[in-house]
Design a protein around this motif. Structure first.
Motif, short mmCIF file in Angstrom:
data_model
loop_
_atom_site.label_atom_id
_atom_site.label_comp_id
_atom_site.label_asym_id
_atom_site.label_seq_id
_atom_site.Cartn_x
_atom_site.Cartn_y
_atom_site.Cartn_z
N LEU A 98 0.83 -1.21 0.00
CA LEU A 98 0.00 0.00 0.00
C LEU A 98 0.86 1.26 0.00
O LEU A 98 0.49 2.28 -0.58
CB LEU A 98 -0.92 -0.02 1.23
CG LEU A 98 -2.01 -1.10 1.23
CD1 LEU A 98 -2.77 -1.09 2.55
CD2 LEU A 98 -2.97 -0.91 0.07
N SER A 99 2.02 1.21 0.66
CA SER A 99 2.91 2.36 0.69
C SER A 99 3.46 2.65 -0.71
O SER A 99 3.56 3.82 -1.13
CB SER A 99 4.06 2.11 1.67
OG SER A 99 3.56 1.91 2.98
N VAL A 100 3.79 1.58 -1.41
CA VAL A 100 4.25 1.77 -2.80
C VAL A 100 3.12 2.33 -3.66
O VAL A 100 3.32 3.24 -4.46
CB VAL A 100 4.78 0.45 -3.37
CG1 VAL A 100 5.09 0.58 -4.86
CG2 VAL A 100 6.02 -0.01 -2.61
N TYR A 101 1.92 1.79 -3.46
CA TYR A 101 0.77 2.26 -4.23
C TYR A 101 0.48 3.73 -3.96
O TYR A 101 0.17 4.51 -4.87
CB TYR A 101 -0.45 1.41 -3.89
CG TYR A 101 -1.75 1.94 -4.45
CD1 TYR A 101 -2.06 1.80 -5.79
CD2 TYR A 101 -2.66 2.61 -3.61
CE1 TYR A 101 -3.25 2.29 -6.30
CE2 TYR A 101 -3.85 3.10 -4.11
CZ TYR A 101 -4.14 2.95 -5.46
OH TYR A 101 -5.32 3.45 -5.97
N ASP A 102 0.61 4.16 -2.69
CA ASP A 102 0.31 5.55 -2.33
C ASP A 102 1.49 6.48 -2.59
O ASP A 102 1.39 7.69 -2.37
CB ASP A 102 -0.09 5.63 -0.86
CG ASP A 102 -1.43 4.96 -0.59
OD1 ASP A 102 -2.29 4.98 -1.50
OD2 ASP A 102 -1.62 4.40 0.51
N GLY A 103 2.62 5.91 -2.99
CA GLY A 103 3.77 6.73 -3.33
C GLY A 103 4.51 7.30 -2.15
O GLY A 103 5.15 8.37 -2.27
#
Length: 389
Positions: A98-103
């Motif tokens: 999710l952190s990668v998805y949210d940048g």
């Protein structure tokens, strides 16, 4: 005592009081370990899925991955420490994804990622410790329950499904569910003077009631073999209660003697009247012609109780119970359970075999639970008796 108790000989106890299998089952039930792993893991897995969906659906401008910290807390309620670490490892991958998805994994915002992961790991380790403590407490509770069950078995000395010329089927429920000990009592003995039955209801609950029940049962087991008549048996019990039970405590009791075929002798001490159900399913309430006060209150009155006889044929079923049955309230209206009105059809034909009798007591108990909505607030005893000869 047990939520459901069948009239059967108890298993051979071990030094701890119960067979190892029973102790193991008690531990599993106390900590939900008798529930399959996938069912125990479902709440934590659902939490992972919901947090991931919430973060995904709210878009990249909302960073909800830190909410994943609810997963270890939920897992600590149902999982073992090792199982918890395995399930929570999925949460770590979900947080990173999710952190990668949210940048937020870039050089400027990676501090949010580190904070979320560190918080998650710390809470996971703490939750594993909590799960370990929970399991230790469950083991302690299971041990206490096993000792209480062993004490119950020693106190009641459950009779077999056949005693002398009688078949028995019983259901016993204690209001003190955690300790499985209650104040209702019963005993069935084959003696030189016939087969004798005692059913009683001690005032109060818990350990004080158990102490009184032990006095009554101990006196009955001695007197039933020595005394030629029921009145002599009851007089011995009354004397024992006056000596060993504190003032103000009392026990309602009903004694029955099966000596001659086709007949029964009854003696009542303020107890719920028995019910005889004939072969056609008609219920007959056997009220005492001369009701007497409960055990422990005899010194407050004059005279002595009188027993009375009743016919009891091969097709009849004798229904004995305690106040916890007839005073069980309806889940909505609050009305008492109408045992005399409903027991006839429920036990009709139960005298044909031991299997029919066991099925009949199960039907009455199920009907009682349906009346109350599935829970009883007082000790309750149901005892069905037929002749096997």
């Amino acid at each position: 005592m047990f939520p459901i108790r069948r009239a059967q000989s108890p298993s051979t106890p071990t030094a701890a009081g119960l067979p190892p299998g029973r102790q193991h089952d008690a531990l599993l039930a106390a900590d939900l370990q008798d529930v399959p792993f996938w069912r125990r893991a479902t709440p934590a897995l659902v939490a992972v899925l919901l947090v991931a969906l919430a973060d995904f659906l709210t878009g990249k401008d909302r960073y909800l991955a830190p909410l994943m910290t609810v997963v270890p807390a939920i897992a600590a309620l149902t999982l073992k420490p090792g199982e918890l670490l395995g399930i929570c490892s999925l949460g770590i991958f979900a947080v990173y994804g999710l952190s990668v998805y949210d940048g937020v994994d870039n050089i400027n915002d990676e501090r949010f990622l580190y904070g979320a992961i560190v918080s998650y790991v710390v809470l996971t380790l703490f939750s594993a410790w909590v799960a370990r403590i929970r399991m230790r407490r469950a083991a302690a509770f299971a041990a206490v329950s096993s000792v209480a069950e062993a004490a119950q078995r020693a106190l009641l000395r459950l009779p077999g499904p056949v005693v002398g010329p009688l078949r028995l089927a019983v259901r016993y429920v204690s209001a003190a569910d955690a300790s499985r000990i209650g104040g209702d009592l019963y005993s069935v003995l084959e003696t030189p003077h016939g087969t004798r039955v005692a059913v009683g209801d001690v005032r109060g609950k818990g350990l004080a009631a158990v102490q009184t029940a032990a006095v009554v049962l101990g006196a009955f087991r001695e007197a039933a073999y020595d005394e030629a008549g029921l009145r002599g048996v009851a007089a011995r019990i009354e004397a024992s209660v006056e000596r060993h039970v504190p003032d103000g405590e009392f026990t309602t009791a009903l004694f029955a003697e099966f000596r001659a075929p086709g007949e029964i002798e009854l003696l009542q001490y303020g107890h719920v009247p028995p019910i005889r159900v004939d072969g056609d399913g008609r219920a007959h309430v056997l009220d005492a012609p001369d009701p007497w006060v409960p055990l422990g209150l005899g010194r407050l009155t004059v005279g002595e109780p009188s027993s009375w006889g009743q016919p009891f044929g091969a097709d009849d079923v004798l229904v004995l119970c305690t106040d916890g049955v007839i005073e069980a309230r309806h889940r909505k209206s609050g009305e008492f359970y109408p045992l005399a009105e409903r027991v006839g059809p429920l036990v009709r034909g139960a005298a044909r075999s031991a299997g029919e009798l066991e099925a009949a007591v199960g039907r009455v108990y199920a009907d009682l639970l349906a009346h109350t909505g599935g829970a009883l607030k007082d000790d309750a005893l149901l005892l069905l008796i037929t002749r096997s000869d």
